[in-house]
Every structure is written in C-alpha cells, then in structure tokens.
Design a protein around this motif. Structure first.
Motif, short mmCIF file in Angstrom:
data_model
loop_
_atom_site.label_atom_id
_atom_site.label_comp_id
_atom_site.label_asym_id
_atom_site.label_seq_id
_atom_site.Cartn_x
_atom_site.Cartn_y
_atom_site.Cartn_z
N ASN A 7 10.11 -28.95 1.60
CA ASN A 7 8.83 -29.61 1.36
C ASN A 7 8.80 -30.89 2.21
OD1 ASN A 7 8.16 -27.74 -0.81
ND2 ASN A 7 9.69 -28.85 -2.02
N GLU B 262 -5.35 -26.35 13.02
CA GLU B 262 -5.23 -27.73 12.53
C GLU B 262 -4.55 -28.61 13.58
OE1 GLU B 262 -3.39 -27.95 8.69
OE2 GLU B 262 -4.38 -26.11 7.98
N LEU C 20 6.70 -26.29 12.50
CA LEU C 20 5.54 -26.72 11.72
C LEU C 20 4.30 -26.82 12.59
CD1 LEU C 20 4.14 -27.89 9.20
CD2 LEU C 20 5.00 -30.14 9.90
N ASP D 41 1.33 -33.34 2.55
CA ASP D 41 2.36 -32.36 2.16
C ASP D 41 2.29 -31.10 3.03
OD1 ASP D 41 3.38 -33.89 0.04
OD2 ASP D 41 1.78 -33.21 -1.30
N TYR D 42 3.47 -30.63 3.45
CA TYR D 42 3.59 -29.38 4.19
C TYR D 42 4.81 -28.63 3.67
CZ TYR D 42 0.50 -31.70 7.58
OH TYR D 42 -0.55 -32.35 8.18
N LYS D 43 4.83 -27.33 3.89
CA LYS D 43 5.99 -26.51 3.55
C LYS D 43 6.42 -25.74 4.79
CE LYS D 43 4.74 -25.88 -1.35
NZ LYS D 43 5.85 -26.71 -1.85
N GLU E 18 2.75 -23.53 13.49
CA GLU E 18 2.00 -22.98 12.36
C GLU E 18 0.66 -23.69 12.21
OE1 GLU E 18 0.95 -20.61 9.24
OE2 GLU E 18 2.62 -20.37 10.64
N LEU E 19 0.66 -25.01 12.37
CA LEU E 19 -0.60 -25.77 12.29
C LEU E 19 -1.56 -25.35 13.40
CD1 LEU E 19 0.70 -29.36 11.43
CD2 LEU E 19 -0.36 -27.71 9.88
#
Length: 255
Positions: free
Chosen positions: A4, A48, A39, A21-23, A42-43
């Motif tokens: 997290n 995003e 990350l 917050d990101y996972k 993925e964004l």
C-alpha cells in the motif's frame, strides 16, 4: 508482494498537495524506483497522471533520487533510493513517500524538488581556478595518505540533499563542508582556501538553509557516510578567514 503506497501528489508549487493511496503488486527483487515505474505504467494505462520523481543514473552515484520514505531520506537503509530494494519491506506494508522538505528546495511537482541551490553554492567557490599544471604535475606533489584518504572521503559526497532532508533545521552544512574540505585538504586547494570558505558559506546562507545544531542526523542518513568532522574543518577555515582577511564575497546571481 503487495504494498500500500501513500504518495505525495502536488501539481506545482502553488497548488495544494496531499497523500494519495495506491496499491501495487510487484517482485520483491525490484528496486524502489522500479516499483514506482510499475505504478506509473499502471497509471498511464488508466489515463491518469504518472507520479513525477527524480532519477538519473540509478547506480547510486548521481544523487538525483531524492525521496523521503517512511520518515527517512532514501528509506530504511543508509543508501540511495535507487539502490534500495523492495525486499527490505514486508508484504502488505504501507509505505509513505514524500519529497524533500526544505525551504531552500522548492517543490516542482509531486516528489520532485529544485536542488539548484547546491549548484549555486558550488559555483560560489567549490573549484580550483589557479594554474595547477597538468596531471603529471599533480602526481609529482607528495600528499600524505591520511590526507588524501580524507580528501577522497569528503569528495564522495554526491549532493543528493539527504543531509538537508534529515536535519530538523534543513541545514546544508554537511554538503557544504564536504565540498570545502576535499579541496582544503589538498595542496591545489590552498591558494583559495579562505576565500572559498567565506564565499560558499555566504551563498549557503543566502539560499536560506538552516543552522547546524550538531544533532548528527545528516551524517547518519548520508548514503556516502560523509563525516561531521568536515563541518569542524569548514568552521575552522571560515573563522580563520573572517579574522585574517576581508575578500569581496561573491554571491551567485539568483540567490
């Protein structure tokens, strides 16, 4: 390995920032920056805005990867962020990632800060401008090994800014003293020694860094283990220079 993340997001210096917050689900053998790459990929797939963070060599020698991780500069190990691996964290752990916090390091975006204050301090005196000859001439100058070793250890500073981020006063004394010491310990640095100390300290003050109160957090968090003994040498040179000479101080433009 699932983590997290709480990452500081801020579009620019004038905007309000917050922890978001990101996972992530990653391989524990990844480096910390590779985890952020995963990350961001993925964004990007989601359309995003990726997290902005500073990096360059990813080999622990450029000092660019300035992240404040779980309350410590560069994270739980005394190393640069790019050399920090995810195996040092636990599965399911929450990791808080923030930028350096110092008035002299204004935030640009997310985790990126402007560390050009260090460059201006170096421009003020962190160099040798006298004629010292070529490399063979330098090799003919005998230097005691103890002094050359100390100069080398001081020159190992990569200017990452962890010392500033770790200091409760946001002091740059460890960085500045390392840059002053590695030249002050060598014969080539002697002609400009006093002026160097005065000019670099003046520029440091002009940049808005805080004062040193000898808590030692800077040296403990330094990824290159720069010693606080450099601060003592810098103070000695600065006091001697201020008592024996009055050279014109040269403060770089933009300070």
């Amino acid at each position: 390995m699932k983590l997290n993340l709480k990452i500081w997001r801020q579009s620019d210096a004038s905007a309000s920032g917050k922890l978001v917050d990101y996972k992530v689900d990653i391989n524990p053998e990844m480096s910390f920056l590779e985890m952020l790459d995963v990350l961001n990929e993925e964004l990007a797939r989601k359309g995003e805005d990726p997290v902005a963070f500073d990096h360059d060599c990813r080999e622990g020698i450029c000092g660019a990867c300035s992240l404040y991780i779980n309350g410590r500069p560069h994270g739980p190990m005394q190393t640069t962020t790019c050399q920090l691996h995810m195996r040092y964290f636990k599965d399911g752990e929450t990791i808080i990632i923030e930028p350096w916090r110092a008035a002299a390091f204004p935030l640009l975006k997310d985790l990126v800060v402007d560390r050009s204050a260090f460059d201006r301090i170096n421009h003020a005196g962190g160099f040798v401008s006298v004629n010292t000859g070529s490399a063979p001439d330098a090799n003919e100058i005998l230097i005691p090994k103890t002094e050359s070793d100390e100069a080398f250890n001081s020159a190992a500073c990569i200017g990452c800014g962890a010392c500033v981020a770790a200091c409760k006063n946001a002091s740059a004394m460890l960085f500045v003293s390392a840059k002053i010491s590695h030249l002050a310990l060598l014969p080539q640095g002697q002609p400009e020694r006093e002026r160097r100390a005065e000019n670099m300290v003046a520029q440091m003050d002009a940049e808005g860094f805080g004062a040193c109160t000898n808590t030692g957090a800077c040296s403990i968090e330094c990824p290159k283990g720069i010693s606080m003994s450099n601060i003592a040498l810098m103070n000695r040179d600065f006091i001697f220079a201020s008592l024996t000479s009055k050279p014109e101080l040269k403060v770089s433009e933009g300070a």
